[in-house]
Design a protein around this motif. Structure first.
Motif, PDB file in Angstrom:
ATOM      1  N   ARG A 127      -3.436  26.093 -27.270  1.00  0.00           N
ATOM      2  CA  ARG A 127      -2.921  27.452 -27.074  1.00  0.00           C
ATOM      3  C   ARG A 127      -2.430  27.720 -25.658  1.00  0.00           C
ATOM      4  O   ARG A 127      -2.118  28.853 -25.324  1.00  0.00           O
ATOM      5  N   ASN A 128      -2.385  26.701 -24.826  1.00  0.00           N
ATOM      6  CA  ASN A 128      -2.056  26.946 -23.420  1.00  0.00           C
ATOM      7  C   ASN A 128      -0.572  26.723 -23.165  1.00  0.00           C
ATOM      8  O   ASN A 128       0.195  26.421 -24.081  1.00  0.00           O
ATOM      9  N   THR A 129      -0.174  26.848 -21.904  1.00  0.00           N
ATOM     10  CA  THR A 129       1.245  26.670 -21.567  1.00  0.00           C
ATOM     11  C   THR A 129       1.507  25.319 -20.900  1.00  0.00           C
ATOM     12  O   THR A 129       2.557  25.128 -20.291  1.00  0.00           O
ATOM     13  N   THR A 130       0.565  24.410 -20.968  1.00  0.00           N
ATOM     14  CA  THR A 130       0.689  22.982 -20.637  1.00  0.00           C
ATOM     15  C   THR A 130       1.053  22.693 -19.178  1.00  0.00           C
ATOM     16  O   THR A 130       1.537  21.622 -18.864  1.00  0.00           O
ATOM     17  N   VAL A 131       0.800  23.639 -18.299  1.00  0.00           N
ATOM     18  CA  VAL A 131       1.200  23.424 -16.899  1.00  0.00           C
ATOM     19  C   VAL A 131       0.089  22.709 -16.131  1.00  0.00           C
ATOM     20  O   VAL A 131      -1.091  23.006 -16.301  1.00  0.00           O
ATOM     21  N   ILE A 132       0.511  21.765 -15.300  1.00  0.00           N
ATOM     22  CA  ILE A 132      -0.420  20.975 -14.500  1.00  0.00           C
ATOM     23  C   ILE A 132      -0.037  21.111 -13.033  1.00  0.00           C
ATOM     24  O   ILE A 132       1.125  20.953 -12.670  1.00  0.00           O
ATOM     25  N   ARG A 133      -1.005  21.431 -12.192  1.00  0.00           N
ATOM     26  CA  ARG A 133      -0.778  21.535 -10.749  1.00  0.00           C
ATOM     27  C   ARG A 133      -2.120  21.439 -10.049  1.00  0.00           C
ATOM     28  O   ARG A 133      -3.173  21.537 -10.697  1.00  0.00           O
ATOM     29  N   SER A 134      -2.102  21.262  -8.722  1.00  0.00           N
ATOM     30  CA  SER A 134      -3.370  21.199  -7.991  1.00  0.00           C
ATOM     31  C   SER A 134      -3.267  21.913  -6.655  1.00  0.00           C
ATOM     32  O   SER A 134      -4.046  21.640  -5.756  1.00  0.00           O
ATOM     33  N   ASN A 135      -2.332  22.831  -6.507  1.00  0.00           N
ATOM     34  CA  ASN A 135      -2.096  23.485  -5.214  1.00  0.00           C
ATOM     35  C   ASN A 135      -3.003  24.697  -5.011  1.00  0.00           C
ATOM     36  O   ASN A 135      -2.537  25.795  -4.731  1.00  0.00           O
ATOM     37  N   TYR A 136      -4.291  24.494  -5.142  1.00  0.00           N
ATOM     38  CA  TYR A 136      -5.269  25.575  -4.944  1.00  0.00           C
ATOM     39  C   TYR A 136      -5.645  25.681  -3.473  1.00  0.00           C
ATOM     40  O   TYR A 136      -5.588  24.702  -2.734  1.00  0.00           O
ATOM     41  N   LEU A 137      -6.057  26.869  -3.060  1.00  0.00           N
ATOM     42  CA  LEU A 137      -6.208  27.130  -1.634  1.00  0.00           C
ATOM     43  C   LEU A 137      -7.424  26.455  -1.021  1.00  0.00           C
ATOM     44  O   LEU A 137      -7.307  25.764  -0.006  1.00  0.00           O
ATOM     45  N   LYS A 175      -4.837  22.121 -17.081  1.00  0.00           N
ATOM     46  CA  LYS A 175      -4.473  21.194 -16.007  1.00  0.00           C
ATOM     47  C   LYS A 175      -5.636  20.330 -15.575  1.00  0.00           C
ATOM     48  O   LYS A 175      -5.449  19.238 -15.072  1.00  0.00           O
ATOM     49  N   ALA A 176      -6.850  20.819 -15.791  1.00  0.00           N
ATOM     50  CA  ALA A 176      -8.034  20.120 -15.300  1.00  0.00           C
ATOM     51  C   ALA A 176      -8.667  19.232 -16.363  1.00  0.00           C
ATOM     52  O   ALA A 176      -9.706  18.625 -16.102  1.00  0.00           O
ATOM     53  N   THR A 177      -8.048  19.124 -17.531  1.00  0.00           N
ATOM     54  CA  THR A 177      -8.686  18.453 -18.664  1.00  0.00           C
ATOM     55  C   THR A 177      -9.308  17.092 -18.311  1.00  0.00           C
ATOM     56  O   THR A 177     -10.498  16.893 -18.542  1.00  0.00           O
ATOM     57  N   PRO A 178      -8.543  16.161 -17.730  1.00  0.00           N
ATOM     58  CA  PRO A 178      -9.166  14.851 -17.465  1.00  0.00           C
ATOM     59  C   PRO A 178     -10.258  14.932 -16.409  1.00  0.00           C
ATOM     60  O   PRO A 178     -11.295  14.274 -16.533  1.00  0.00           O
TER      61      PRO A 178
END
Lengths: 417, 85
Positions: free
Chosen positions: A75-85, A371-374
Motif C-alpha cells: 500500500r505504499n508509494t515505493t520510495v527509497i531514500r536515506s537523507n534523514y537529518l 524504504k527501510a524494509t531490508p
C-alpha cells in the motif's frame, strides 16, 4: 529454489512459460518453532530471511493474519531514500539503502530497484535553510545529498515548473541521487521465496489472538486462529496493528495508528524521471514502471484502523501536484487506497527488546517504512538472535521516551506526517 | 470526510475540526512522579481498535473542545456529547 537468470527467462519464453512453479510453500503450522515473526510484510519476511541466512536458525515461522504482503507493503508509494537529518536516523536508513543496492542479486529476484533520484523542493527561506542543513548533515554522515538551484532542479526534472507564477515558487532543491523506487510486491515475494528456500514456514490466514507467558514472565507460546504455536523468541512486525498485538501482554507503546492514503493516475508513457516531494505544499509524486503516476497524500487527522481516509486529504495533494506540474492537470486518477501506519511521537521507529523476555518489536515506522524494509528486517533479526540490539538500532528503544533521548525526525521530516 | 456532531453547533464537516487525540489522560501530580509515569502521560496511548474516547476541537466553529467516542474500525461516532475536559 530454482535460480532465475536471463537464460532461464529466455528458455521459459521459448517453451511456452511452462517452467513457472509456486515460489514458496503453504505449510501447516507446526506446534513449536525456535523463532516466530508476527506479520508477513516486507519487514517480517526480511527478518525471517536474515534469521535463517545470517544467524543459523532454521526452525522459523512467519505468521500472517491476511495474505503475504497485503498490508502496508502493498500500500505504499515505493520510495527509497536515506537523507534523514540526525546521525542515528542517517545510519539506520542508509544501512537499509546499502542493502537495497545489491538485494536483487542476493535474493535472485528482480526487485526493479531504480536509483532514479529523490528530489525535495524548497519554497520558502525557511525551507532553504532547513534543506541546506540536511545536505550538510547528510554529507558529514557519508550520505549523498546535494543542493540544486531552481534551474538545476528543472533540468533534473523537466516537467517541473519553477517560475514566479507559482503561489510558492521553487527556491531550490535537495537531491539524493542514490534514492529511488523499487517494486513493492517484489520485495515481499523475493524475501518470501528466499526465506522459504531456507526452511522458513510462511503461514497465511493465521491471526495471533493471544500471547502466553511462562512462570517467569517470558514468552512461551502464541494463540492463533490456526492453533497454539510454542516459541521462545517472538518478533512482532505488525505495523498499524502493533498496539493490538502488544496489548495482548499488557505492553503499552508510544504509538498511534493513522490512515495514510495514496493514489495512482491512469498509466501514461515515461514522463517523470525521478521522485519529487515537497514538504511545504505536500506534493509527493513518482512514476511507476507501469506508467502510473504514484502520488502520496498525508495522514488523516484521526486514529483509525479502517484502511481508508477522506477525499479532501487527497485533493490537497493533487492541488499541489497540479500546481508544480501543470501538464498533469488533465490526467485522471485510477484508484486510491489507505494503509494504517503506526506513528511514534518523534516519528522514528522502534526496533527493540520489550519488557517481556523473548518478545521483540519492530514498529513505529509511521509513513516511511517501505524504504527501510531490508534494514529493519536485518536489525530485528540481529536483535532477536543476540537478545541485544545491533549498534545501529541501539538508540531506537522504547525506553528513549522515558529517558528523554528522542530522535526527533518529526521536526525534520521531508513530508509532514 | 467525517460528519462530526459538535455538541454546541450540531453536525459539521470534519474540516471545521482539529483532532485532539485520546481523551481522559490524566496528568500525574505530586512530588513522587517517576520518569515512567511522566513518559506514559506524554507518550503512551491505548490506540484502541474499537470504541475510542477522543477529543475534538471545533476550531472553525464555536472553538470549543468536546469529548467523543468513535469506533476506529468503522469511523462511526458512537457518541459526541461528552463533557468538555
Amino acid at each position: 529454489m530454482r535460480s532465475f537468470s536471463g537464460f532461464s527467462l529466455l528458455w521459459g519464453g521459448l517453451t511456452g512459460h511452462k517452467h513457472w512453479r509456486q515460489q514458496w510453500r503453504s505449510p501447516e503450522p507446526k506446534s513449536s518453532y525456535d523463532a516466530v515473526i508476527v506479520g508477513a510484510g516486507g519487514h517480517g519476511l526480511a527478518a525471517a530471511y536474515y534469521l535463517a541466512s545470517e544467524h543459523g536458525l532454521r526452525n522459523i515461522a512467519v505468521l500472517e493474519k491476511g495474505w503475504l504482503g497485503g498490508g502496508n507493503t502493498g500500500r505504499n508509494t515505493t520510495v527509497i531514500r536515506s537523507n534523514y537529518l540526525f546521525d542515528e536516523s542517517a545510519a539506520l536508513y542508509d544501512h537499509a539503502l546499502k542493502i537495497w543496492e545489491d538485494l536483487t542479486q542476493k535474493l535472485n529476484y528482480n526487485l526493479m530497484f531504480s536509483q532514479r533520484g529523490v528530489m525535495m523542493l524548497c519554497h520558502t527561506v525557511h525551507d532553504v535553510q532547513v534543506f541546506k542543513r540536511h545536505v550538510h548533515a547528510n554529507r558529514a554522515n557519508g550520505v549523498d545529498n546535494e543542493w540544486l538551484t531552481p534551474e538545476q532542479a528543472r533540468e533534473f526534472c523537466p516537467p517541473l515548473v519553477t517560475g514566479s507564477q507559482l503561489r510558492y515558487p521553487v527556491l531550490g532543491a535537495a537531491l539524493q541521487r542514490r534514492g529511488g523506487t523499487a517494486r513493492h510486491d517484489a520485495v515481499a515475494w523475493g524475501y518470501a521465496r528466499a526465506a522459504d528456500a531456507l526452511g522458513v514456514d510462511i503461514i497465511e490466514n493465521c491471526e495471533v489472538t493471544g500471547i502466553r507467558c511462562d512462570g517467569k514472565g517470558a514468552v512461551a507460546a502464541l494463540e492463533t486462529t490456526r492453533g497454539l504455536i510454542h516459541a521462545q523468541k517472538v518478533g512482532v512486525s505488525a505495523a498499524g496493528h502493533t498496539s493490538v498485538v502488544m496489548g495482548m501482554v499488557g505492553v503499552r507503546l508510544p504509538i498511534e495508528s493513522f490512515p495514510l492514503q495514496a493514489l495512482v493516475s491512469e498509466p501514461v508513457k515515461p514522463i517523470f524521471p525521478c521522485v519529487v516531494m515537497s514538504n511545504t505544499i505536500h506534493a509527493y509524486i513518482s512514476q511507476s514502471d507501469k506508467g502510473e503516476l504514484v502520488i502520496g497524500a498525508s495522514t488523516d487527522a484521526y486514529t483509525s484502523y479502517t484502511q481508508r481516509g477522506a477525499l479532501h486529504v487527497n485533493m490537497h495533494t493533487l492541488a499541489a501536484v497540479c500546481e508544480l506540474f501543470p501538464m498533469f492537470r488533465r490526467l485522471r486518477m485510477l484508484r486510491n487506497w489507505g494503509g494504517i501506519v503506526d506513528v511514534t511521537p518523534d516519528r522514528s521507529p522502534i526496533i527493540a527488546k520489550t519488557p517481556v523476555p523473548g518478545l521483540y518489536v519492530n514498529c513505529g515506522w509511521g509513513t516511511g517504512g517501505f524504504k527501510a524494509t531490508p534494514g529493519a528486517g536485518h536489525l530485528l533479526a540481529w536483535t532477536m538472535a543476540h537478545d541485544a540490539p545491533h549498534p545501529i538500532n541501539a538508540p531506537f528503544t522504547i525506553e528513549r521516551f522515558r529517558d528523554g533521548y528522542l530522535i526527533d525526525e518529526a521536526a525534520a521530516a521531508a513530508v509532514s506526517h | 470526510m467525517l460528519l462530526i456532531h459538535c455538541p454546541h453547533c450540531g453536525p459539521r464537516p470534519e474540516i471545521e475540526f482539529v483532532y485532539g487525540g485520546q481523551a481522559n489522560i490524566m496528568r500525574p501530580g505530586g512530588a513522587g512522579v517517576t520518569d515512567q509515569q511522566w513518559a506514559d502521560f506524554l507518550y503512551a496511548r491505548t490506540n484502541s481498535k474499537g470504541v475510542h474516547a477522543e477529543r475534538w476541537r471545533h476550531v472553525y466553529g464555536c472553538g470549543r473542545f468536546f469529548n467523543a467516542q468513535r469506533d476506529t474500525t468503522t469511523d462511526q461516532f458512537v457518541d459526541s456529547s461528552g463533557p468538555r475536559t
